[in-house]
Design an enzyme around this catalytic site. Structure first.
Site, short mmCIF file in Angstrom:
data_model
loop_
_atom_site.label_atom_id
_atom_site.label_comp_id
_atom_site.label_asym_id
_atom_site.label_seq_id
_atom_site.Cartn_x
_atom_site.Cartn_y
_atom_site.Cartn_z
N GLY A 1 62.83 -42.18 -171.44
CA GLY A 1 61.38 -42.02 -171.56
C GLY A 1 60.74 -41.79 -170.20
O GLY A 1 61.38 -41.97 -169.16
N ASP B 1 63.45 -50.39 -169.13
CA ASP B 1 63.17 -49.43 -170.19
C ASP B 1 61.67 -49.44 -170.51
O ASP B 1 60.96 -50.40 -170.17
CB ASP B 1 63.99 -49.80 -171.44
CG ASP B 1 64.20 -48.61 -172.37
OD1 ASP B 1 63.59 -47.55 -172.14
OD2 ASP B 1 64.98 -48.75 -173.33
N GLY B 2 61.22 -48.40 -171.17
CA GLY B 2 59.82 -48.31 -171.58
C GLY B 2 59.64 -48.84 -172.99
O GLY B 2 60.55 -49.42 -173.58
N ALA B 3 58.43 -48.66 -173.52
CA ALA B 3 58.15 -49.05 -174.91
C ALA B 3 56.95 -48.24 -175.38
O ALA B 3 56.18 -47.72 -174.58
CB ALA B 3 57.86 -50.54 -175.00
N ASP B 4 56.83 -48.16 -176.69
CA ASP B 4 55.69 -47.44 -177.27
C ASP B 4 54.55 -48.38 -177.61
O ASP B 4 53.39 -47.99 -177.62
CB ASP B 4 56.15 -46.69 -178.52
CG ASP B 4 57.24 -45.69 -178.17
OD1 ASP B 4 57.00 -44.84 -177.31
OD2 ASP B 4 58.36 -45.80 -178.73
N GLY C 1 61.41 -46.12 -179.49
CA GLY C 1 62.04 -45.02 -180.22
C GLY C 1 61.23 -43.75 -180.23
O GLY C 1 61.65 -42.75 -180.83
N GLU D 1 69.35 -47.61 -176.83
CA GLU D 1 68.48 -48.55 -176.12
C GLU D 1 68.66 -49.97 -176.64
O GLU D 1 68.69 -50.93 -175.87
CB GLU D 1 67.01 -48.13 -176.27
CG GLU D 1 66.66 -46.89 -175.49
CD GLU D 1 65.26 -46.40 -175.74
OE1 GLU D 1 64.70 -45.75 -174.86
OE2 GLU D 1 64.71 -46.66 -176.83
N LYS E 1 49.82 -49.30 -173.78
CA LYS E 1 50.86 -49.68 -174.75
C LYS E 1 50.64 -51.09 -175.32
O LYS E 1 51.31 -51.48 -176.26
CB LYS E 1 52.24 -49.61 -174.10
CG LYS E 1 52.60 -48.27 -173.48
CD LYS E 1 52.80 -47.21 -174.50
CE LYS E 1 53.24 -45.87 -173.95
NZ LYS E 1 54.55 -45.83 -173.36
C1 A5P Z 1 62.69 -43.90 -176.05
O1 A5P Z 1 63.44 -43.78 -177.20
C2 A5P Z 1 61.57 -44.84 -176.25
O2 A5P Z 1 61.95 -46.07 -176.75
C3 A5P Z 1 60.79 -44.98 -174.98
O3 A5P Z 1 61.15 -46.13 -174.27
C4 A5P Z 1 59.37 -45.04 -175.33
O4 A5P Z 1 59.09 -43.94 -176.19
C5 A5P Z 1 58.45 -45.01 -174.11
O5 A5P Z 1 58.39 -43.73 -173.58
P1 A5P Z 1 57.35 -43.37 -172.47
O6 A5P Z 1 57.67 -44.22 -171.29
O7 A5P Z 1 57.61 -41.90 -172.21
O8 A5P Z 1 55.99 -43.60 -173.00
#
Ligand code: A5P
Length: 236
Positions: A29, A85-88, A99, A107, A125
């Site tokens: 991400g 890692d990131g998150a939505d 995701g 992940e 977020k």
């Molecule tokens: C990847 O599959 C996702 O879980 C990402 O961690 C999530 O979509 C965050 O993405 P961004 O950092 O681009 O917002």
């Protein structure tokens, strides 16, 4: 500051927590990508050494290789010291929807194998309840797509297959059903139901996995550890 600057600030803070010799989970991400770049810069500058990365997607593996980060696998290193890692979407208990980028299966595997899971996000977020801002991605084997879509609808979701007529395929060759449940009142209960379905390989509810949350927004960077309330958050 723009959203990208907030993401970068949070990701750089997280990359600063990586120590020499660590096995590092590299999330997928746009926010996690800033952390990957920062780790590579620290390696180039000699501020960091001897790390190996476990990439959460083929895209991340390619990017990390180009940047010169040595990579490994979970076969070689089944214990990951730290994952960034990131998150939505992130709720006040540090539970997540992930995701949006389609890498949720790897992940979740990497996060589960990690001693510390650091989630880096911009302030947009944060959410009072999971599902209020983002549809829940559910990864299903193509063979079971229609059956699982019907099941997810029976649970109350509005279901859209990602990519429509040209379905998005994950690294595992599966499809993603984006499921709008509205506000998810009982994430653990929903996760248990989804976990029990044989055609579902992964879902984007990441519950009780994050140990740290690093948020970048117009107030700066805040670092919250699991168990500490938001008001006790410390900017470091
Ligand atoms: C990847 O599959 C996702 O879980 C990402 O961690 C999530 O979509 C965050 O993405 P961004 O950092 O681009 O917002």
């Amino acid at each position: 500051m723009s959203v990208d600057n907030w993401k970068r600030a949070a990701a750089h803070h997280a990359a600063g927590l990586v120590k020499p010799g660590m096995v590092v989970g590299l999330g997928h991400g746009s926010t996690a990508a800033f952390a990957v770049e920062r780790l590579a810069a620290r390696l180039r500058q000699g501020a960091l050494s001897d790390i190996v990365g476990v990439p959460c997607s083929t895209d991340v593996a390619r990017a990390a290789r180009l940047l010169g980060i040595p990579l490994t696998t979970l076969d070689e290193h089944p214990i990951v010291q730290i994952t960034i890692d990131g998150a939505d979407e992130v709720d006040p208990d540090m539970n997540l929807i992930k995701g949006g980028g389609g890498a949720l299966l790897r992940e979740k595997v990497v996060a589960t194998a990690s001693e510390r899971v650091i989630i880096v996000v911009d302030g947009s977020k944060l959410s009072p309840h999971l599902g209020s801002r983002f549809a829940l991605p559910v990864e299903v084997v193509p063979f079971a797509c229609a059956v699982e879509a019907r099941y997810l609808e029976s649970l109350g979701a509005l279901v859209v297959r990602r990519g429509g007529e040209a379905p998005f395929l994950t690294d595992g060759g599966n499809v993603i059903l984006d499921c709008n449940f509205g506000t998810i009142e009982s994430p653990h209960e929903l996760a248990a139901r989804l976990n029990a379905r044989p055609g579902i390989v992964a879902h984007g509810l990441f519950l009780d996995l994050a140990t740290d949350l690093i948020v970048g927004d117009d107030r700066g960077v805040r670092h919250v550890r699991r168990g500490a309330s938001r008001t006790e958050a410390t900017a470091q």
